[in-house]
Write a protein that holds these residues in place. Structure first.
Motif, PDB file in Angstrom:
ATOM      1  N   TYR A 131      -5.411   5.279   2.511  1.00 39.90           N
ATOM      2  CA  TYR A 131      -5.327   4.740   1.152  1.00 39.90           C
ATOM      3  C   TYR A 131      -4.071   5.233   0.446  1.00 39.90           C
ATOM      4  O   TYR A 131      -3.604   4.601  -0.499  1.00 39.90           O
ATOM      5  CB  TYR A 131      -6.594   5.078   0.355  1.00 39.90           C
ATOM      6  CG  TYR A 131      -6.829   6.548   0.111  1.00 39.90           C
ATOM      7  CD1 TYR A 131      -6.216   7.194  -0.951  1.00 39.90           C
ATOM      8  CD2 TYR A 131      -7.675   7.285   0.941  1.00 39.90           C
ATOM      9  CE1 TYR A 131      -6.420   8.544  -1.176  1.00 39.90           C
ATOM     10  CE2 TYR A 131      -7.881   8.627   0.722  1.00 39.90           C
ATOM     11  CZ  TYR A 131      -7.260   9.256  -0.341  1.00 39.90           C
ATOM     12  OH  TYR A 131      -7.458  10.585  -0.563  1.00 39.90           O
ATOM     13  N   ARG A 134      -1.704   2.709   1.288  1.00 42.57           N
ATOM     14  CA  ARG A 134      -2.035   1.481   0.549  1.00 42.57           C
ATOM     15  C   ARG A 134      -1.483   1.546  -0.866  1.00 42.57           C
ATOM     16  O   ARG A 134      -1.144   0.521  -1.467  1.00 42.57           O
ATOM     17  CB  ARG A 134      -3.554   1.295   0.474  1.00 42.57           C
ATOM     18  CG  ARG A 134      -4.196   0.981   1.786  1.00 42.57           C
ATOM     19  CD  ARG A 134      -3.962  -0.457   2.175  1.00 42.57           C
ATOM     20  NE  ARG A 134      -4.438  -0.663   3.530  1.00 42.57           N
ATOM     21  CZ  ARG A 134      -4.095  -1.684   4.300  1.00 42.57           C
ATOM     22  NH1 ARG A 134      -3.263  -2.611   3.838  1.00 42.57           N
ATOM     23  NH2 ARG A 134      -4.546  -1.794   5.515  1.00 42.57           N
ATOM     24  N   GLY A 164      -8.934   1.138   0.821  1.00 39.11           N
ATOM     25  CA  GLY A 164      -7.605   0.538   0.917  1.00 39.11           C
ATOM     26  C   GLY A 164      -7.412  -0.565  -0.103  1.00 39.11           C
ATOM     27  O   GLY A 164      -6.373  -0.634  -0.768  1.00 39.11           O
ATOM     28  N   ALA A 168      -4.685  -0.241  -3.154  1.00 40.69           N
ATOM     29  CA  ALA A 168      -3.605  -1.227  -3.258  1.00 40.69           C
ATOM     30  C   ALA A 168      -3.680  -1.937  -4.606  1.00 40.69           C
ATOM     31  O   ALA A 168      -2.673  -2.130  -5.287  1.00 40.69           O
ATOM     32  CB  ALA A 168      -3.691  -2.238  -2.120  1.00 40.69           C
ATOM     33  N   HIS A 213      -5.865  -5.603   6.932  1.00 41.21           N
ATOM     34  CA  HIS A 213      -6.535  -4.435   7.494  1.00 41.21           C
ATOM     35  C   HIS A 213      -7.106  -4.802   8.870  1.00 41.21           C
ATOM     36  O   HIS A 213      -8.102  -4.270   9.306  1.00 41.21           O
ATOM     37  CB  HIS A 213      -7.643  -3.918   6.575  1.00 41.21           C
ATOM     38  CG  HIS A 213      -7.915  -2.460   6.769  1.00 41.21           C
ATOM     39  ND1 HIS A 213      -7.963  -1.561   5.749  1.00 41.21           N
ATOM     40  CD2 HIS A 213      -8.105  -1.739   7.896  1.00 41.21           C
ATOM     41  CE1 HIS A 213      -8.197  -0.352   6.226  1.00 41.21           C
ATOM     42  NE2 HIS A 213      -8.293  -0.441   7.537  1.00 41.21           N
TER      43      HIS A 213
END
Lengths: 359, 306
Positions: A131, A134, A164, A168, A213
């Motif tokens: 993450y 991300r 994630g 993002a 992903h």
């Protein structure tokens, strides 16, 4: 007659070979995709190769690729354990319960499960803080999008994927308040045709940034065909699509961990641990940000990366609300790894993302 | 929810693309099964076709040469199956499964140096004026040639099976190979030719994925489409038009559900994800409520002495 003779001598030779390698450490890897996927499994296999390089004749590595998550995985892992493997890496979330089940039957074999949360005396868990990567992607995406629509090809609704998406989104929104996420759940880690279809559907609906992903490079090819869409490499650099459409990437770097854990088994110091490293420890790498990104955006993205690496900034810093508007993190508060609403078991979207997390 | 985000014209155009590999593989397998042979190696032949076509078109720079190479690649692999089942009289189910495993491994080996390479692009049909007609143009007249070949092949197979002498012989072999043999037809030859045809179609379907639909080479990229093609033949009751319908339904709903997800429709994603399988099976099962049944000699080994 001749054939029988040949086979017998081959079997003999194989027997001798295994006998000679009795003092080697056997390390097994279970992969969810093919080693040539150019993404997730490819990077795990790079880690395996690093183990071979580090220890040479002292290790013997084996791997099984394309192992479906579920009952088949249990069979494969059991088979590996029966063959006298000392250390087994199971490299996908869906191998969690199979790994735990097999580990119970083989207390002397060491297991390492990637991205899961069930630990046991002979089962370590390890994962990377994707993450953090991300966050950097979201930052670049928010700056780069002209249509303000960002497409996201998600795989399975598990905490790693949901983290994630949230990370993002938070960082895209921060630099571009008008940004909107369109999320497709592909329900696969690896299916190039389906990933390509998902990317095309997102592009046809106006997305000019595609985050993925899933593990193959198919969405990159779809973006390239569309011409004006940017993408990010997933799990591996996917540098063959640089500098455009691929403008940066998250690179998983398992090699140091795999080498260290194999060493621990050799030295007899292996014990069950839970490892969760990010950019700072080098487990998550940010691939080169290409020239398709304006210099100032590149500079701010790199600054974000560095602040995540040295720990001065946490990707989930409050104030943040859950999707339903209830508060999650207060001003300045950072998300806990474990516990209620902790990152390890994250199952909700943050405020602003449309749609529901599949249950 | 924003359904207006979905452009129906683009949707229909991309569902036709999504359906084509499935259609090609299934129509080939249909001919094989109508000749009384069950070849479970579709997935293996597809993936070998995918890499053969990819490699040759990269080397020659011509997608068309690549597609021909894919057909040859798929047919060559199926020849192995033909040898095992028609001459060595091996079990068809086991041989077919082995063919899939072998094909997956072989393709990974062949494709080692082709990962990350971009293939030459296939020119799309572009007829001046006609391709520019709104709605009809993008849907009907602006695809790659293979898509039309798929539909045409379906029509040809239907016509040949139904109206021609060749089709009659093929069906006779599939329904009762002993009777066909007694009449003087060469059962093994008919079956070998049918298997080769099936291999070539599967190879072409595989190359469609690696050269046009994705387009790139990745190991294991057919990801189970061969198995869906096999199931489709059964649910389509071994009838070409139903195979066409099934393939378009499956491909179409797959693309549609992805679009619905992106548009944020309020149907739980789980239902959307399973809908292509469910609806295709439902429609075809309902349609096959008539008297249609499997070829009587399907999967049975033929030996002239028996």
């Amino acid at each position: 007659m001749k054939l029988t003779k040949l086979l017998t001598s081959a079997a003999l030779a194989a027997g001798l070979a295994t006998g000679a390698m009795a003092d080697t450490t056997k390390v097994g890897f279970v992969y969810v995709g093919p080693v040539g996927d150019g993404g997730w499994t490819y990077e795990h296999d790079q880690g395996r190769k690093a183990v071979v390089e580090a220890f040479g004749d002292k290790v013997e590595t084996t791997y099984v690729e394309n192992v479906p998550e579920g009952a088949d995985a249990e069979r494969v892992i059991t088979q590996m354990a029966l063959q006298g493997t000392d250390l087994i890496f199971t490299t996908s979330f869906g191998y969690m319960d199979p790994t735990i089940n097999v580990a119970k039957k083989f207390p002397n074999v060491k297991f390492e499960h990637a991205t899961g949360y069930k630990q046991a005396d002979n089962v370590s868990v390890y994962s990377a803080r994707f993450y953090e990567g991300r966050a950097v992607q979201g930052h670049i995406a928010g700056h780069m999008t002209k249509s303000n629509v960002i497409g996201y090809i998600a795989s399975f609704p598990i905490p790693e994927v949901i983290r994630g998406i949230n990370s993002a989104y938070i960082h895209a929104k921060k630099v571009n308040p008008d940004v909107q996420f369109k999320i497709i759940w592909a329900y696969t880690w690896f299916d190039p045709a389906k990933e390509a279809d998902a990317a095309k559907a997102l592009i046809e609906q106006g997305a000019d940034v595609i985050l993925q992903h899933t593990d193959s490079t198919a969405p990159q090819a779809a973006a390239q065909a569309a011409g004006n869409v940017i993408t990010f490499g997933q799990a591996s650099d996917m540098g063959e699509y640089a500098p455009f459409p691929r403008v940066s990437s998250i690179i998983d770097n398992w090699a140091p961990y795999y080498v260290a854990r194999t060493k621990a088994v050799m030295d007899g110091t292996w014990e069950s641990v839970s490892t969760w490293d990010g950019i700072g420890a080098g487990m998550v790498g940010i691939g080169e940000i290409s020239d398709a990104v304006p210099a100032d955006v590149k500079a701010s993205a790199e600054a974000l990366r560095d602040s995540l690496a040295d720990g001065s900034y946490h990707a989930f810093t409050g104030p943040l609300n859950k999707q339903d508007g209830t508060p999650w993190l207060a001003e300045g508060e950072t998300a806990q790894d474990y516990g209620d609403d902790g990152l390890a078991g994250l199952g909700f979207y943050v405020e602003g993302i449309e749609g529901d997390v599949p249950q | 929810m924003d359904l207006s985000a979905i452009n129906p014209v683009l949707l229909i155009a991309s569902l036709m693309v999504a359906a084509t590999p499935l259609l090609l593989a299934a129509i080939g397998e249909l001919v094989v099964e109508r000749a009384g042979v069950l070849n479970l190696g579709v997935e293996g032949m597809m993936i070998v076709g995918a890499i053969s076509g990819f490699a040759i078109s990269v080397e020659t720079g011509s997608p068309m040469v690549g597609l021909v190479a894919a057909m040859i690649g798929g047919a060559l692999l199926s020849l192995l199956f033909a040898f095992l089942t028609q001459f060595a009289l091996a079990n068809q189910v086991a041989s077919g499964l082995a063919l899939t495993l072998f094909g997956l491994g072989l393709s990974a080996l062949m494709g080692q140096s082709y990962v990350g390479i971009k293939p030459p692009t296939m020119a799309k049909l572009d007829i001046p004026v006609i391709s520019d007609i709104p709605v009809i143009g993008p849907i009907l007249f602006s695809h790659d040639p293979v898509l039309y070949i798929g539909v045409a092949l379906c029509a040809v197979v239907w016509a040949v099976l139904k109206y021609s002498r060749v089709g009659l012989v093929l069906r006779a072999v599939g329904e009762n190979h002993d009777a066909a043999h007694a009449l003087g037809y060469n059962v093994v030859r008919v079956r070998v030719l049918a298997i080769l045809f099936g291999g070539a179609c599967a190879g072409l379907g595989g190359a469609y994925i690696s050269l046009i639909r994705v387009p790139q080479w990745t190991e294991g990229m057919t990801a189970g489409i061969g198995w869906i093609a096999l199931a489709l033949v059964v649910f389509a009751s071994w009838k070409p038009w139903r195979v066409l319908l099934g393939a378009y339904l499956f491909g179409g709903i797959n693309v549609l559900q992805l679009n619905l997800q992106a548009a944020g429709i309020a149907i739980p994603v789980e239902y959307l994800a399973m809908s292509p399988y469910l609806i295709t099976i439902l429609v075809l099962v309902i349609m096959s409520a008539d008297k249609s049944r499997a070829p009587a000699s399907l999967g049975r080994i033929f030996h002239a002495s028996g």
